[in-house]
Design a protein around this motif. Structure first.
Motif, PDB file in Angstrom:
ATOM      1  N   GLU A 115     -42.235  -4.589  88.073  1.00  0.00           N
ATOM      2  CA  GLU A 115     -43.036  -3.755  88.966  1.00  0.00           C
ATOM      3  C   GLU A 115     -43.398  -2.417  88.299  1.00  0.00           C
ATOM      4  O   GLU A 115     -44.518  -1.925  88.432  1.00  0.00           O
TER       5      GLU A 115
ATOM      6  N   ARG B 122     -47.255  -1.013  87.873  1.00  0.00           N
ATOM      7  CA  ARG B 122     -47.742   0.290  88.365  1.00  0.00           C
ATOM      8  C   ARG B 122     -48.219   1.150  87.203  1.00  0.00           C
ATOM      9  O   ARG B 122     -49.258   1.801  87.284  1.00  0.00           O
TER      10      ARG B 122
ATOM     11  N   SER C  87     -52.891  -0.662  91.021  1.00  0.00           N
ATOM     12  CA  SER C  87     -52.462   0.269  92.065  1.00  0.00           C
ATOM     13  C   SER C  87     -52.285  -0.373  93.436  1.00  0.00           C
ATOM     14  O   SER C  87     -51.676   0.223  94.318  1.00  0.00           O
ATOM     15  N   ASN C  88     -52.842  -1.577  93.662  1.00  0.00           N
ATOM     16  CA  ASN C  88     -52.668  -2.194  94.981  1.00  0.00           C
ATOM     17  C   ASN C  88     -51.424  -3.065  94.979  1.00  0.00           C
ATOM     18  O   ASN C  88     -51.283  -3.968  94.160  1.00  0.00           O
ATOM     19  N   SER C  89     -50.517  -2.773  95.912  1.00  0.00           N
ATOM     20  CA  SER C  89     -49.291  -3.565  96.001  1.00  0.00           C
ATOM     21  C   SER C  89     -49.072  -3.974  97.448  1.00  0.00           C
ATOM     22  O   SER C  89     -49.112  -3.131  98.352  1.00  0.00           O
TER      23      SER C  89
ATOM     24  N   PHE D 131     -49.316  -7.594  93.189  1.00  0.00           N
ATOM     25  CA  PHE D 131     -50.060  -6.479  92.586  1.00  0.00           C
ATOM     26  C   PHE D 131     -51.473  -6.935  92.279  1.00  0.00           C
ATOM     27  O   PHE D 131     -51.669  -7.964  91.640  1.00  0.00           O
TER      28      PHE D 131
ATOM     29  N   SER E 167     -37.644  -6.813  91.633  1.00  0.00           N
ATOM     30  CA  SER E 167     -38.156  -5.455  91.550  1.00  0.00           C
ATOM     31  C   SER E 167     -37.246  -4.488  92.305  1.00  0.00           C
ATOM     32  O   SER E 167     -37.080  -3.349  91.906  1.00  0.00           O
TER      33      SER E 167
END
Ligand SMILES: Nc1ncnc2c1ncn2[C@@H]1O[C@H](COP(=O)(O)OP(=O)(O)OP(=O)(O)O)[C@@H](O)[C@H]1O
Ligand SMILES: [Mg+2]
Length: 398
Positions: A238, A242, A247-249, A308, A385
């Motif tokens: 994870e 990032r 950026s989208n999780s 992600f 994660s």
């Protein structure tokens, strides 16, 4: 090649009692360029300075080629001038009272193995030629541009024909256009000489552009390593996802477990699976719908994952003929010249979408469908994660 085992460094008198470098193992293969990539303070420079012999480790061993450079447990420490290395720093460290060629000659005329002046100049000219600066040899260093000064320091690092080149953020003092040019030049010189190189950067694009292999670091440790395209396409951690700007999780649950393990050779479906390169496809249930994702390890129905999604993998459309779109509302958009970034609220989640192809012409408050691309989002097991996050926060608290 460079071999590092259990390398540990703690700076004395630090208020936060954490190791700057915390027991890392590294193998840098002969002739390859490997980047250390990570956020500010993660220990990149310290690792490089330890390899250079500019810092003494508290524990661990460093070997360059077949020579042991340091092993505190055995009382071994080879000083910086005795190591077969060339170093380039972020600040060019070019001497202002000398010309370009005098800067490059300097290491050849100091230390134990001094060369006669004519021979030193000849070698320095060869190094300047290698970095494309032969015609500027007799220019005073302050009359060179930032990019040229950085190339002088590269020539100076190479002039003693080191086994290993160590580069610490060599591009970060240069402006954007020049940065790409000097970056490409460094890579070209590295490939031409086939010199084993460690390149430190906090810039993911730079790392992807130049590296044979990328090593991602956080809090003095190695998070993961892999070839640039694997680190970009399918990060296993994870933190890496990032850091690479995905950026989208979104939290999700595996609907159908991952199918077959990817073969080692994609061109030959019959080739045996390479467990290190295992990537799979699985259907993941998200709050807004189901999405086919790449998975980073074995998954079974019901497993919890974090998905992600890159901004460029979320397409925006006013209509939803596919029926796969997620209904949302545009909150705002940012124009970057070659693309638009849209922030779209879908339920409780704010998603970022990047559109390159055409201006969608959406503005604040417009209803829109977010259509996620299949097979590009990455599902990372939530337990893995969470474990990594727990371990990292425990480490930070130490
Ligand atoms: N000389 C020093 N004395 C005390 N602490 C130090 C010293 N140099 C570095 N540190 C600390 O060690 C940690 C690792 O620092 P390091 O310079 O290796 O990070 P970095 O990854 O190179 O960061 P950046 O991207 O900002 O250059 C940081 O927490 C830093 O504050
Ligand atoms: Mg640094």
């Amino acid at each position: 090649m460079i071999e590092v085992r259990g390398l540990t460094k703690r700076y004395p008198g630090r208020t936060v009692s954490r190791n700057a470098v915390d027991g890392i193992d590294l193998d840098i293969p002969e002739g390859k360029l490997v980047t250390l990539l990570g956020p500010s303070g993660c220990g990149k420079t310290t690792t490089l300075r330890l390899i250079a012999g500019l810092e003494r480790p508290d524990a661990g061993r460093i070997r360059i080629g077949d020579r042991l450079m340091c092993a505190p447990a055995e009382g071994v420490f080879v000083g910086v001038h005795q190591r077969p290395i060339g170093v380039v720093f972020q600040s060019y460290a070019v001497w202002p009272h000398m010309t370009a060629v005098q800067n490059v000659m300097f290491p050849l005329q100091s230390g134990q193995k001094r060369l006669p002046k004519a021979q030193a100049r000849k070698r320095a000219m060869e190094a300047l030629d290698l970095v494309g600066l032969a015609e500027f040899a007799d220019r005073p260093a302050p009359a060179l541009s930032g990019g040229q000064q950085q190339r002088v320091s590269l020539a100076r690092a190479l002039t003693r024909e080191p086994e290993v080149l160590l580069l610490d953020e060599p591009l970060s003092n240069l402006d954007a256009g020049l940065r790409d040019r000097v970056r490409d030049e460094i890579r070209a010189v590295q490939l031409r000489l086939g010199i084993t190189t460690v390149f430190v950067t906090h810039d993911q694009d730079e790392a992807l552009a130049v590296s044979d292999e990328v090593i991602v670091m956080d809090s003095g440790r190695i998070v993961e390593r892999g070839q640039a395209q694997d680190i970009y396409r399918c990060p296993k951690e994870e933190f890496t996802a990032r850091f690479m700007g995905i950026s989208n999780s979104l939290p999700g649950t595996v609907r159908t477990g991952a199918g077959e393990v990817a073969p080692a050779d994609p061109a030959d479906p019959g080739s045996p699976a390479d467990p290190a390169a295992t990537t799979d496809i699985a259907d993941i249930d998200l709050a807004h719908g189901t999405l086919r994702c790449v998975t980073t390890g074995p998954t079974a129905a019901g497993d919890r994952v974090n998905v992600f999604i890159r901004p460029e993998s979320l397409l925006l459309s006013r209509k939803d003929p596919s029926g796969r779109g997620w209904k949302g509302t545009v909150e705002f958009s940012i124009y970057h010249g070659d693309c638009w970034d849209y922030h779209v609220r879908v339920g409780d989640t704010l998603l970022r979408s990047r559109m390159y192809r055409e201006k969608v012409g959406l503005t604040h408050g417009d209803p829109v469908f977010v259509v996620p691309e299949q097979d590009t989002a990455i599902a990372i097991p939530a337990a893995a994660s969470e474990d990594a996050a727990r371990e990292r926060s425990a480490l930070a608290a130490r």
